[in-house]
Design a protein around this motif. Sequence first.
Motif, PDB file in Angstrom:
ATOM      1  N   LYS A   1       0.848  -1.190   0.000  1.00  7.78           N
ATOM      2  CA  LYS A   1       0.000   0.000   0.000  1.00  7.78           C
ATOM      3  C   LYS A   1       0.883   1.240   0.000  1.00  7.78           C
ATOM      4  CE  LYS A   1      -3.964  -1.959   2.441  1.00  7.78           C
ATOM      5  NZ  LYS A   1      -4.789  -1.900   3.679  1.00  7.78           N
ATOM      6  N   ASP A   2       0.458   2.218  -0.780  1.00  7.83           N
ATOM      7  CA  ASP A   2       1.218   3.455  -0.820  1.00  7.83           C
ATOM      8  C   ASP A   2       0.656   4.429   0.215  1.00  7.83           C
ATOM      9  OD1 ASP A   2      -1.106   4.395  -1.900  1.00  7.83           O
ATOM     10  OD2 ASP A   2      -0.321   4.666  -3.926  1.00  7.83           O
ATOM     11  N   VAL A   3       1.102   5.675   0.153  1.00 17.01           N
ATOM     12  CA  VAL A   3       0.722   6.646   1.159  1.00 17.01           C
ATOM     13  C   VAL A   3      -0.771   6.945   1.112  1.00 17.01           C
ATOM     14  CG1 VAL A   3       1.143   8.655  -0.306  1.00 17.01           C
ATOM     15  CG2 VAL A   3       1.417   8.865   2.171  1.00 17.01           C
ATOM     16  N   ASN A   4      -1.408   6.687  -0.009  1.00 14.90           N
ATOM     17  CA  ASN A   4      -2.841   6.900  -0.140  1.00 14.90           C
ATOM     18  C   ASN A   4      -3.653   5.665   0.246  1.00 14.90           C
ATOM     19  OD1 ASN A   4      -2.503   9.558  -1.203  1.00 14.90           O
ATOM     20  ND2 ASN A   4      -1.945   8.648  -3.172  1.00 14.90           N
ATOM     21  N   LYS A   5      -3.025   4.685   0.877  1.00 18.04           N
ATOM     22  CA  LYS A   5      -3.677   3.447   1.274  1.00 18.04           C
ATOM     23  C   LYS A   5      -4.228   2.696   0.061  1.00 18.04           C
ATOM     24  CE  LYS A   5      -3.075   4.051   5.699  1.00 18.04           C
ATOM     25  NZ  LYS A   5      -2.189   3.200   6.488  1.00 18.04           N
ATOM     26  N   THR A   6      -3.554   2.862  -1.036  1.00 23.03           N
ATOM     27  CA  THR A   6      -3.964   2.186  -2.258  1.00 23.03           C
ATOM     28  C   THR A   6      -3.149   0.917  -2.419  1.00 23.03           C
ATOM     29  OG1 THR A   6      -4.529   4.280  -3.309  1.00 23.03           O
ATOM     30  CG2 THR A   6      -4.178   2.406  -4.763  1.00 23.03           C
ATOM     31  N   LEU A   7      -3.830  -0.190  -2.649  1.00 20.33           N
ATOM     32  CA  LEU A   7      -3.131  -1.448  -2.848  1.00 20.33           C
ATOM     33  C   LEU A   7      -2.502  -1.453  -4.229  1.00 20.33           C
ATOM     34  CD1 LEU A   7      -2.592  -4.251  -1.576  1.00 20.33           C
ATOM     35  CD2 LEU A   7      -4.479  -5.094  -2.967  1.00 20.33           C
ATOM     36  N   VAL A   8      -1.212  -1.715  -4.258  1.00 23.95           N
ATOM     37  CA  VAL A   8      -0.462  -1.709  -5.508  1.00 23.95           C
ATOM     38  C   VAL A   8       0.029  -3.115  -5.779  1.00 23.95           C
ATOM     39  CG1 VAL A   8       1.504  -0.722  -6.727  1.00 23.95           C
ATOM     40  CG2 VAL A   8       0.226   0.672  -5.110  1.00 23.95           C
ATOM     41  N   VAL A   9      -0.137  -3.558  -7.004  1.00 29.37           N
ATOM     42  CA  VAL A   9       0.289  -4.893  -7.409  1.00 29.37           C
ATOM     43  C   VAL A   9       1.368  -4.741  -8.469  1.00 29.37           C
ATOM     44  CG1 VAL A   9      -0.405  -7.099  -8.381  1.00 29.37           C
ATOM     45  CG2 VAL A   9      -1.983  -5.831  -6.924  1.00 29.37           C
ATOM     46  N   CYS A  10       2.517  -5.379  -8.239  1.00 28.07           N
ATOM     47  CA  CYS A  10       3.608  -5.366  -9.197  1.00 28.07           C
ATOM     48  C   CYS A  10       3.857  -6.782  -9.694  1.00 28.07           C
ATOM     49  CB  CYS A  10       4.892  -4.825  -8.562  1.00 28.07           C
ATOM     50  SG  CYS A  10       4.739  -3.146  -7.953  1.00 28.07           S
ATOM     51  N   ASN A  11       4.207  -6.893 -10.957  1.00 30.21           N
ATOM     52  CA  ASN A  11       4.554  -8.214 -11.461  1.00 30.21           C
ATOM     53  C   ASN A  11       6.030  -8.483 -11.258  1.00 30.21           C
ATOM     54  OD1 ASN A  11       5.866  -6.751 -13.392  1.00 30.21           O
ATOM     55  ND2 ASN A  11       4.416  -7.180 -15.032  1.00 30.21           N
TER      56      ASN A  11
END
Length: 471
Positions: free
Chosen positions: A290-300
């Motif tokens: 999660k980034d500073v905006n509490k957004t879940l980020v998915v990386c391959n």
Amino acid sequence: MSENNRSDRNDDFLDDLSEENAFTNPDGAEPEPADDGREQEDEDYDIYDESDLDDPTDDDADWEAYCRTRHPKRVSRRAGAEPREHKSIFADKKLRIIFIAAAVVTFVVVISCIIIFGIDRQDVPAVGPVDTHQPDTPDVQPQTTAEPQTEQPLTPETPEPEVRLSLLSDVFGYQLGEMTTEDGTLYGLYDRNGNALIEPQYASLLMVDNGHFIVTMPEDGSYSLINIGNAVCASGYTGMTAVASSSGSYVILAFKTSDIYMLSINGTPLADGPCTDIYCPEGFEIMYFKDVNKTLVVCNSDVNITDRYPVEQYSFTDELFVVKEYSYISERNEIIALYGMQDSQGAQAVPTEYSSMLVLSPDRLLAVADPNVYGSTEQAVIYDGDCRVVNDEYAWAEFYFDVYDVLTSGMAFKYEGGSPVYYVIDADGKPLTPPCSSITPNEQGTVYQLVLLNGMQATYTLPGDQPQTAG
């Protein structure tokens, strides 16, 4: 005595007095009187008394005495006494011999001291004028004592620190250079031939891939990411580690106190600010954070951002909102959604820890936690419009409410004696039926078929009729 003879004798006497005065007073000046005003007496001299002179013309002796009385400060020596001479000590041959012998002995003693005690010529005072000028940095310090000086050994020059090489990568031919200094051990990078690629200047050096290294600065212990050309890609972190994917790509986890930053291998940030809930399994194919905006980020696995899951929310009341966030659960190795509540100002009203939330009515909200996530069997609660739990009297492990136009009742269960016991409940969590071993609702959720604990079957029909026991 004839006048001529007297005149001649007078002249001779005066000549004698002149010679005597010339010896005692080379300048011809008369001697000064004594301090007490009295005439100087000498045992070697006679002073004639003028009363003894009857007639200065009687005889030669009287004449001579008379002449002397005319010069009272001039005296004659006793009869037969030799005139005194001022002789130098060097006039005596024996004294000259003694003086020369003493000088020779003194010279021999001085030379012997120089040879025995190693006294420098510079330490022996020279005869003649002394030069008081001192150079700015004299080469030789003046001796303060006459004690013999011990010659100090010369301090050897400090040799250059030796660099010890050890193989770091057999594939790329890198060698780790280790150099010990007064401040500690420093590390650098060398090729197969011992040529320095990065001079030893770091407190630690960790190889990430063919062209990047994590190093520790000796000054403050901070971590930096550098490349093979010693160019800094990222710096100023309190910790740093690398996570490799199955395809050989790397993600750098950089720390600043309690904040975690995700960087690419070139130091580029992968998220806007610090991250939370990071999961980077070894050999990862998909990475979550999660980034500073509490957004879940998915990386391959190639460390490319493939998707972002924004935070969702919907209204419970005019002042409360249900918040939905995504999180990676390492125990399950999956992404799940978690729910909580916030007020209209964005402040947390109910922690985001429930696996589901369901609005039962304008002032009732059902919240159920996942026991597989939190390890509890009693996580089902009902909140009112003021975020107060209304079913404190009834502890349920889980609720079952079907979605209909009017949600006035549902099912709940709890564990008794290690086995689940089921009830039909209302919107406040109050049980409406006796304990059952099983409950089966109809399709509309208005009629429940019950199996009581004693094995008897019964039917319960909403909205609140008493269960009808089957015959």
